[in-house]
Design a protein around this motif. Structure first.
Motif, PDB file in Angstrom:
ATOM      1  N   ASP A 121       8.741   1.889  -9.900  1.00 46.92           N
ATOM      2  CA  ASP A 121       8.060   2.384 -11.334  1.00 46.92           C
ATOM      3  C   ASP A 121       6.540   2.823 -11.359  1.00 46.92           C
ATOM      4  N   PRO A 122       6.029   3.677 -11.832  1.00 50.03           N
ATOM      5  CA  PRO A 122       4.549   4.165 -11.699  1.00 50.03           C
ATOM      6  C   PRO A 122       3.857   2.760 -12.438  1.00 50.03           C
ATOM      7  N   SER A 123       4.547   2.214 -13.548  1.00 48.81           N
ATOM      8  CA  SER A 123       3.743   1.232 -14.279  1.00 48.81           C
ATOM      9  C   SER A 123       4.811   0.225 -14.717  1.00 48.81           C
ATOM     10  N   TYR A 124       4.547  -0.929 -14.111  1.00 42.58           N
ATOM     11  CA  TYR A 124       4.964  -2.252 -14.882  1.00 42.58           C
ATOM     12  C   TYR A 124       3.938  -3.314 -15.040  1.00 42.58           C
ATOM     13  N   TYR A 125       3.338  -3.529 -16.358  1.00 45.61           N
ATOM     14  CA  TYR A 125       2.160  -4.387 -16.707  1.00 45.61           C
ATOM     15  C   TYR A 125       0.988  -3.670 -16.157  1.00 45.61           C
ATOM     16  N   GLY A 126       1.035  -2.357 -16.216  1.00 43.86           N
ATOM     17  CA  GLY A 126      -0.272  -1.603 -15.771  1.00 43.86           C
ATOM     18  C   GLY A 126      -0.397  -1.466 -14.357  1.00 43.86           C
ATOM     19  N   LEU A 127       0.505  -1.959 -13.376  1.00 48.55           N
ATOM     20  CA  LEU A 127       0.512  -1.840 -12.105  1.00 48.55           C
ATOM     21  C   LEU A 127       1.546  -0.903 -11.650  1.00 48.55           C
ATOM     22  N   THR A 128       1.612  -0.366 -10.376  1.00 47.54           N
ATOM     23  CA  THR A 128       2.798   0.050  -9.913  1.00 47.54           C
ATOM     24  C   THR A 128       3.814  -1.076  -9.878  1.00 47.54           C
ATOM     25  N   GLY A 129       4.883  -0.515 -10.073  1.00 51.18           N
ATOM     26  CA  GLY A 129       6.093  -1.930 -10.333  1.00 51.18           C
ATOM     27  C   GLY A 129       7.315  -1.624  -9.487  1.00 51.18           C
ATOM     28  N   ARG A 150       0.829  -1.222   0.050  1.00 49.09           N
ATOM     29  CA  ARG A 150      -0.016  -0.041  -0.243  1.00 49.09           C
ATOM     30  C   ARG A 150       0.871   1.189   0.024  1.00 49.09           C
ATOM     31  N   GLU A 151       2.178   1.231   0.634  1.00 48.36           N
ATOM     32  CA  GLU A 151       2.716   2.429   0.922  1.00 48.36           C
ATOM     33  C   GLU A 151       3.665   2.784  -0.469  1.00 48.36           C
ATOM     34  N   ALA A 152       3.857   1.751  -1.105  1.00 52.70           N
ATOM     35  CA  ALA A 152       4.840   1.660  -2.209  1.00 52.70           C
ATOM     36  C   ALA A 152       4.263   2.668  -3.432  1.00 52.70           C
ATOM     37  N   GLY A 153       3.074   2.992  -3.505  1.00 53.41           N
ATOM     38  CA  GLY A 153       2.504   3.643  -4.627  1.00 53.41           C
ATOM     39  C   GLY A 153       2.756   5.157  -4.353  1.00 53.41           C
ATOM     40  N   GLU A 154       3.095   5.422  -2.924  1.00 60.38           N
ATOM     41  CA  GLU A 154       3.307   6.901  -2.638  1.00 60.38           C
ATOM     42  C   GLU A 154       4.810   7.054  -2.552  1.00 60.38           C
ATOM     43  N   HIS A 155       5.744   6.211  -3.153  1.00 62.55           N
ATOM     44  CA  HIS A 155       7.002   6.367  -3.228  1.00 62.55           C
ATOM     45  C   HIS A 155       7.362   6.243  -4.678  1.00 62.55           C
ATOM     46  N   ILE A 156       6.769   6.177  -5.416  1.00 58.97           N
ATOM     47  CA  ILE A 156       6.959   6.058  -7.029  1.00 58.97           C
ATOM     48  C   ILE A 156       8.238   6.897  -7.341  1.00 58.97           C
ATOM     49  N   GLY A 157       9.010   6.461  -8.255  1.00 60.18           N
ATOM     50  CA  GLY A 157      10.430   6.918  -8.556  1.00 60.18           C
ATOM     51  C   GLY A 157      11.599   6.822  -7.348  1.00 60.18           C
ATOM     52  N   GLU A 158      11.157   6.296  -6.288  1.00 66.44           N
ATOM     53  CA  GLU A 158      12.210   6.214  -5.500  1.00 66.44           C
ATOM     54  C   GLU A 158      12.986   5.094  -5.923  1.00 66.44           C
TER      55      GLU A 158
END
Length: 152
Positions: free
Chosen positions: A132-140, A45-53
């Protein structure tokens, strides 16, 4: 008994390092990386708040594989060795509750892909990589370099 376990753990770690399995993370490998993984890992759940890290720990349960841009397969048999899905709940069957994980060639893929390692399904993993913001259409989680697969 404790001494025997310590000797066994040391021998297993040495064998894994000797065979080139440097992506394996052991609680007894002489570093504090296990503690870092547990204490600093982002939940799914937290990973989506840290995209790009980059070079961050993420933890979740392996719930599926065979990802496409619209699907995650949650039940065996699996056919793809290159990716898997993790979620906060080991019984998750909802694609949108997952993070996709890239499995680059090498020891990490050899150890975690669901084709060759079906027992990984349902296990908690800690993975260190780039969000990554999108890997196979999901946070990756891409380019993972280290991992630990727990027994729960």
């Amino acid at each position: 008994m404790k001494k025997h376990f310590e000797i066994f753990a040391t021998l297993v770690t040495a064998a894994l390092l000797a065979c080139g399995c440097d992506a394996f993370l052991s609680r007894n490998d002489g570093t504090d990386e296990w503690g870092e993984a547990v204490s600093s890992a982002f939940s799914v759940r937290e990973a989506g708040e840290h995209i790009g890290e980059k070079d961050v720990w993420v933890t979740g349960y392996v719930v599926g594989g065979d990802l496409t841009s619209s699907k995650v397969k949650f039940e065996p048999p699996f056919s793809s060795r290159t990716c898997l899905a993790i979620a906060a709940d080991p019984l998750c069957t909802e694609r949108d509750s997952c993070i996709s994980v890239q499995l680059p060639s090498g020891a990490l893929r050899d150890s975690l892909n669901l084709v060759d390692n079906p027992a990984v399904l349902g296990r908690r993993v800690y993975l260190k990589g780039d969000l990554d913001p999108s890997y196979y259409g999901l946070t990756g989680l891409k380019s993972p370099s280290r991992y630990y697969a727990g027994n729960d």
